[in-house]
Design an enzyme around this catalytic site. Structure first.
Site, PDB file in Angstrom:
ATOM      1  N   GLU A   1       0.379  -0.941   0.096  1.00 45.07           N
ATOM      2  CA  GLU A   1       0.300  -0.108  -0.344  1.00 45.07           C
ATOM      3  C   GLU A   1       0.261   1.296  -0.171  1.00 45.07           C
ATOM      4  O   GLU A   1       0.823   2.441   1.313  1.00 45.07           O
ATOM      5  CB  GLU A   1      -1.450  -0.257   0.715  1.00 45.07           C
ATOM      6  CG  GLU A   1      -1.929  -1.044   1.296  1.00 45.07           C
ATOM      7  CD  GLU A   1      -3.250  -1.012   1.762  1.00 45.07           C
ATOM      8  OE1 GLU A   1      -3.224  -0.505   2.943  1.00 45.07           O
ATOM      9  OE2 GLU A   1      -3.826  -2.170   1.433  1.00 45.07           O
TER      10      GLU A   1
ATOM     11  N   GLU B   1      -4.519  -8.915  -1.119  1.00 43.49           N
ATOM     12  CA  GLU B   1      -5.043  -9.279   0.533  1.00 43.49           C
ATOM     13  C   GLU B   1      -6.641  -8.285  -0.319  1.00 43.49           C
ATOM     14  O   GLU B   1      -6.593  -7.081  -1.081  1.00 43.49           O
ATOM     15  CB  GLU B   1      -4.280  -7.657   0.335  1.00 43.49           C
ATOM     16  CG  GLU B   1      -4.730  -7.326   2.022  1.00 43.49           C
ATOM     17  CD  GLU B   1      -4.120  -5.753   3.138  1.00 43.49           C
ATOM     18  OE1 GLU B   1      -2.879  -6.269   2.614  1.00 43.49           O
ATOM     19  OE2 GLU B   1      -4.710  -5.319   3.523  1.00 43.49           O
TER      20      GLU B   1
END
Length: 485
Positions: free
Chosen positions: A246, A341
């Site tokens: 991220e 994810e």
């Protein structure tokens, strides 16, 4: 069964409903699920095996004792046409993120319970779900008890040659659990992702936020090399890494911001050349963030110097649409796509979560070219721990490990694919009738696998058509089924 008058159709529907209800009554075990039992015996031969999970949890990944035979007659129901002559991407696997907290909880179980659980998760026979892909954090994630990296130093110290690099923080829990997993599933693919570089490499000298200082790009590339080599020395092969989890989210703990231009620079001038110099074949997968910014991986892939080092791009879906992945595939068809994810927020809603995750990820991500699908944390305790200060405090694990082991919705989401769509399977063509999201695969041993979810508001009867013949099945609202023939 083929019937053309309304009375016969009603009788057929009643019979199918009765069979499914009977199977449901035989498995009404609520939220705390015992270990899977041996498959029920088939009273008659069947062309298609069916495994079912219902949104009300009365049936949980159970083989159904129903007779599903291909016939060459027609009926009034919609058709899902499976065409294995039209093939798409190869599948690497389905699984979870084995967070540090997950490893700690699994390693806390008694030896016999831990052994049985790992076999249930990673073996591939009839009583196990055959998880085939794992993601691990390089250093701590926010679902570790506390932040750490593999080269933490005192204030003012640096170590550009990585002489103090060490996996010691993983020797208590993660490494012992991973070694047991690899013993059970030697070909499992493992992806490593860092939540942060060591703090001394960062602009803010902290685990949370900040960016990687350009003067430490070479040192950080060496950090990855050391990691892959150290894991290999422990008997664990890292198939792929992402440079940063991220990279556009600096508010997690740990976390680090890395813009697309920075990641391109890091990959083309440091990480890629370092892997090449060390003789590493570990894949470099860029981005590892939400589908709302496909321009991020596109910027790296459009860089001619970075392009040769990049295997593909990884995505989450906390923002954007899963269809953005096909847009990236169409622009760079020779590069791979991965789904790495997605969380389930606790306490969750089993029926809604099952339907959304199977429809959007197991089906949606693979129909948009992903080679894998990973749910987030494999395990958490009843209070959603452990996690860092500032980390996710409501992440529901696929397993809740406390006084016992509870199997939650992500266990069944992944199980409906991992158990049947083995690595090396290829996605094949299938159409989508209204309310019947689905995806089809051909396995390495030639079997066909069709995963279907009823997204409609009423039970749906439909046909599976293959090579001109059809078999008819019914799913209740929100139910998920995997069909194998």
């Amino acid at each position: 069964m083929r019937f053309r008058n309304k009375t016969s159709i009603s009788l057929a529907l009643l019979l199918m409903t009765g069979l499914i209800a009977f199977a449901a009554c035989k498995n009404n075990n609520g939220g705390e699920v015992p270990d899977p039992t041996v498959d029920p015996p088939m009273s008659d031969t069947t062309d298609v095996n069916m495994w079912l999970t219902t949104g009300d949890k009365t049936v949980l990944l159970k083989k159904q004792p129903v007779k599903l035979l291909f016939k060459d007659t027609t009926n009034i129901y919609p058709d899902i046409k499976v065409d294995d002559a039209q093939a798409y991407q190869t599948i690497d696997g389905f699984g979870y993120c084995l967070t540090g907290g997950s490893a700690t909880l699994i390693n806390s179980l008694s030896a016999d319970v831990q052994d049985a659980l790992l076999k249930e998760l990673f073996l591939t026979d009839s009583t196990h779900i055959g998880v085939s892909y794992l993601r691990v954090s390089i250093g701590a994630s926010d679902l570790s008890a506390a932040p750490f990296t593999y080269n933490d130093l005192s204030a003012g110290e640096t170590d550009v040659n990585m002489t103090k690099f060490s996996l010691d923080m993983e020797k208590k829990d993660l490494l012992p659990v991973l070694k047991k997993i690899v013993a059970l599933a030697p070909n499992i693919k493992i992806l490593g992702s860092p939540w942060s570089a060591p703090s001394w490499m960062k602009t803010n000298n902290a685990s949370k936020g900040g960016s990687l200082k350009p003067e430490y790009y070479a040192a950080y590339a060496l950090y990855f090399v050391k990691y892959i080599q150290a894991m290999k020395a422990e008997g664990i092969t890292i198939d792929a890494i992402t440079p940063q989890n991220e990279p556009l989210h600096g508010g997690n703990n740990p976390s680090m911001v890395m813009q697309a231009t920075e990641q391109a620079d890091f990959v083309k001038n440091h990480l890629g050349p370092a892997f090449k110099a060390a003789g590493l074949t570990t894949k470099i997968i860029v981005y590892d963030h939400n589908a709302d910014k496909p321009e991020y991986p596109a910027a790296i892939l459009s860089d001619a110097a970075a392009y040769p080092y990049v295997d593909g791009s990884a995505f989450h879906l906390y923002g954007g649409s899963i269809t953005a992945l096909t847009q990236l595939h169409d622009a760079y068809p020779e590069k791979n796509l991965y789904f790495t994810e997605q969380w389930v927020g606790g306490p969750g809603n089993f029926g809604n979560d099952l339907k959304w995750h199977v429809s959007t990820l197991i089906i949606g991500a693979t129909r948009n070219w992903c080679r894998n699908v990973l749910e987030w944390n494999l395990a958490a305790d009843p209070n959603y721990g452990p996690h860092t200060d500032g980390g996710c405090s409501t992440c529901l694990g696929a397993l809740t490990i406390g006084s016992g082991v509870i199997r939650n919705v992500a266990y069944y989401i992944i199980g409906h694919a991992s158990k049947f769509v083995r690595p090396g399977s290829v996605r094949v063509a299938s159409n989508i009738p209204d309310g019947l999201d689905n995806v089809a695969f051909k396995t390495p041993d030639g079997k066909k696998v069709l995963i279907v979810v009823n997204n409609g508001t009423t039970p749906q009867t439909f046909n599976i058509e293959y090579k001109g013949k059809v078999v008819t099945s019914t799913l209740t609202t929100g139910a998920v089924a995997t069909y194998i023939w």
